[in-house]
Design a protein around this motif. Structure first.
Motif: not given
Length: 253
Positions: A147-148, A25, A19, A173, A203, A198-200, A22
């Protein structure tokens, strides 16, 4: 190899998993990766826990001597989503011939510079895993990366394709639970333990989902072990999978 990023033969592939947002970031945080009090402070605390699990898994998989300081001598190692090399460097010191791949060129530049300062011979590569003609490795690791990615099935398939017959994979993860939503996303980002964005939570993958992804790629997942937190112990390995977990995988059959 540690003084520059590698130029690696590319192959055509439709399995894009990066992504761009990501990569951007984490690339923006590159200069702080090695600061234990900076934006990657949580990873510095997490790394010894992951390494403890990994060392035990390596010894068990290859029937190694637990007293040996360099159990990966003669083994090739691939770390995917390596950031600035927090895991690659100890794996290299354990004797592995290590290759690190990351989506963010800024991270790879920081990793190569840090490895050079430590006189570590680590090959670092920036870009999409599917586009790298890397061959196969005895040990494949990917920590806090699943997760990314944009396509988990494609990503796990690419990891599996890099695993040598008889090799070992280790993944970690966050779990998708209400506890992880509250603590890893809400509280941790609110108090600055990890950078915002950082985190969603949606996901995150449950252990059952990861087991299915690995099975689809021809791999059998070992029993997951939790990475939990308590004021007394800090981050530690646990039977509690609510926040984060770490697993091994091997070729099925």
């Amino acid at each position: 190899m540690s003084d520059a990023t590698d130029t690696v033969t590319r192959k055509a592939s439709g399995g894009q998993t990066i992504r761009p947002e990501e990569a951007a970031h984490f690339g923006a945080l590159a200069k702080e990766w090695w600061d234990p009090k900076g934006s990657s402070a949580m990873l510095h605390k997490l790394n010894p826990v992951r390494l403890g699990f990994l060392r035990e898994a390596v010894d068990r998989h290859w029937s190694g001597d637990i007293r040996h300081r360099r159990p990966l001598v003669g083994k090739s190692v691939l770390d995917v989503g390596c950031g600035a090399g927090l895991l690659c460097e100890p794996l290299s010191r354990m004797g592995g011939a290590v290759t690190g791949v990351d989506a963010a060129p800024e991270n790879i530049a920081a990793a190569a510079l840090h490895a050079k300062g430590g006189a570590l011979d680590i090959r670092y590569i920036a870009g999409e895993l599917a586009e790298q003609d890397l061959g196969q490795f005895d040990l494949v690791t990917s920590m806090e990366v699943l997760e990314h990615v944009a396509d988990k099935r494609a990503f796990v398939g690419e990891l599996a394709a890099r695993l040598s017959p008889g090799g070992l994979m280790v993944l970690s993860t966050p779990n998708r639970t209400q506890a992880s939503r509250l603590l890893l996303v809400g509280a941790a980002e609110a108090v600055g333990m990890v950078p915002r964005g950082t985190h969603h939570w949606e996901d995150f993958a449950t252990p059952e989902e990861l087991r299915e992804l690995l099975a689809a790629a021809g791999l059998a997942m070992g029993e997951p072990q939790g990475i939990a937190f308590s004021p007394a112990k800090g981050l530690h390995l646990s039977s509690d999978l609510a926040l984060n977990y770490i697993v091994t995988a091997r070729r099925a059959g």
